[in-house]
Motif scaffolding. Structure first.
Motif, short mmCIF file in Angstrom:
data_model
loop_
_atom_site.label_atom_id
_atom_site.label_comp_id
_atom_site.label_asym_id
_atom_site.label_seq_id
_atom_site.Cartn_x
_atom_site.Cartn_y
_atom_site.Cartn_z
N ARG A 1 -32.21 -15.61 6.74
CA ARG A 1 -31.26 -15.82 5.66
C ARG A 1 -29.90 -15.23 6.04
NH1 ARG A 1 -32.17 -14.30 -0.76
NH2 ARG A 1 -30.65 -15.77 -1.58
N VAL B 1 -21.66 -23.81 6.81
CA VAL B 1 -22.95 -23.90 6.12
C VAL B 1 -23.76 -25.08 6.64
CG1 VAL B 1 -24.03 -24.38 3.89
CG2 VAL B 1 -22.19 -22.72 4.04
N ALA B 2 -23.11 -26.23 6.82
CA ALA B 2 -23.83 -27.41 7.31
C ALA B 2 -24.42 -27.18 8.69
CB ALA B 2 -22.87 -28.61 7.34
N ARG C 1 -27.39 -24.56 8.31
CA ARG C 1 -28.56 -25.13 7.64
C ARG C 1 -29.25 -26.16 8.53
NH1 ARG C 1 -26.14 -25.57 1.47
NH2 ARG C 1 -26.64 -23.42 0.88
N LYS D 1 -40.16 -24.41 6.84
CA LYS D 1 -40.42 -23.58 5.67
C LYS D 1 -41.82 -22.97 5.74
CE LYS D 1 -36.47 -24.42 3.79
NZ LYS D 1 -35.39 -23.40 3.91
N ALA E 1 -31.48 -20.33 6.14
CA ALA E 1 -31.18 -20.34 4.72
C ALA E 1 -29.83 -19.67 4.55
CB ALA E 1 -32.25 -19.58 3.94
N VAL E 2 -28.89 -20.34 3.86
CA VAL E 2 -27.51 -19.87 3.82
C VAL E 2 -27.01 -19.72 2.39
CG1 VAL E 2 -25.17 -20.24 4.67
CG2 VAL E 2 -27.11 -21.14 5.97
N ASP E 3 -26.49 -18.55 2.06
CA ASP E 3 -25.77 -18.30 0.81
C ASP E 3 -24.29 -18.18 1.15
OD1 ASP E 3 -28.23 -18.22 -0.35
OD2 ASP E 3 -28.26 -16.06 -0.69
N THR E 4 -23.42 -18.38 0.15
CA THR E 4 -21.98 -18.32 0.40
C THR E 4 -21.28 -17.47 -0.65
OG1 THR E 4 -21.49 -20.30 -0.92
CG2 THR E 4 -22.01 -20.63 1.42
N TRP F 1 -35.65 -19.66 1.48
CA TRP F 1 -34.72 -20.61 0.89
C TRP F 1 -33.42 -19.91 0.55
CZ3 TRP F 1 -39.92 -20.86 0.39
CH2 TRP F 1 -40.54 -22.11 0.59
N ASP F 2 -32.36 -20.66 0.34
CA ASP F 2 -31.09 -20.05 -0.03
C ASP F 2 -30.81 -20.27 -1.50
OD1 ASP F 2 -29.94 -22.66 -0.29
OD2 ASP F 2 -29.61 -22.71 1.87
#
Length: 221
Positions: free
Chosen positions: A2, A17-18, A21, A153, A26-29, A179-180
């Protein structure tokens, strides 16, 4: 794995992000430091990618302050500031790596993956539970010597369970690990992933439901 991406330019942020991923992260912003700070206190990340100059200030100062408090999450500065002095300042203030824009997508993925692995260096290279073996670095899983083909996953959920064999892992922790923030836990994707894992691992069962908590992986009795 993550990752948090802190970038105020929406176009650059969406591109980073693209790329990440697509590589399986898993990417948060976050668009600024206050939003990033809130997320970093709540969630666990394997790596944080910071733009240098944000509306709320220079992220270098933020990282230096957090490092002084004992914060150890790996940091990659992703910035247009490309002088030698800027690079050295980034590393001195607690950055682990420094990548200048524009950048190659493959190089970004390689650097982020390398930093994420640092978080996991204290884990065994191969995780085991009975006749099940998982080599996370190679994405290689076998049971009784038979190679298993897992989705990304499924691999992440299995890895998290196998780092705490015999102890339950909560639904929330598993979901956060694999998951993000854009995923919707109401879609029951975690339960679907665990069902797929159980089917592929075959009998005797290794993954067990712990009511009210989550799941645990334990050797057969």
């Amino acid at each position: 794995m993550r990752v948090m991406v802190v970038e105020d330019d929406a176009g650059v942020r969406d591109g980073v992000v693209a790329v990440l991923r697509a590589a399986g992260f898993a990417v948060d912003t976050a668009p600024d430091l206050p939003a990033a700070d809130e997320a970093l206190w709540v969630n666990s990340y394997d790596c944080v990618v910071f733009d240098r100059m944000l509306p709320s200030g220079d992220s270098l100062r933020y990282v230096g302050h957090r490092r002084a408090q004992g914060w150890q999450v790996p940091v990659l500065f992703l910035t247009a500031r490309d002088s030698e002095a800027d690079r050295l300042a980034g590393l001195r203030q607690g950055g682990d790596d420094y990548l200048v824009k524009p950048f190659a997508a493959a190089e970004l993925v390689a650097r982020v993956r390398s930093l994420c692995r640092r978080v996991r260096q204290d884990r065994p290279s191969v995780l085991r539970c009975a006749d099940l073996e998982l080599d996370a670095a190679r994405h290689h899983v076998t049971r009784a010597g038979v190679v298993l083909t897992l989705t990304r996953k499924e691999l992440l959920v299995l890895e998290r369970l196998m780092t705490t064999v015999g102890r339950p892992v909560s639904h929330r922790e598993l979901f956060a690990y694999g998951w993000d923030e854009m995923a919707d836990p109401e879609l029951n994707v975690l339960a679907q992933t665990v069902r797929g894992l159980r089917r592929k691992l075959r009998d005797p069962p290794l993954i067990h439901t712990v009511r009210g908590i989550g799941y645990a992986i334990t050797p057969p009795r």
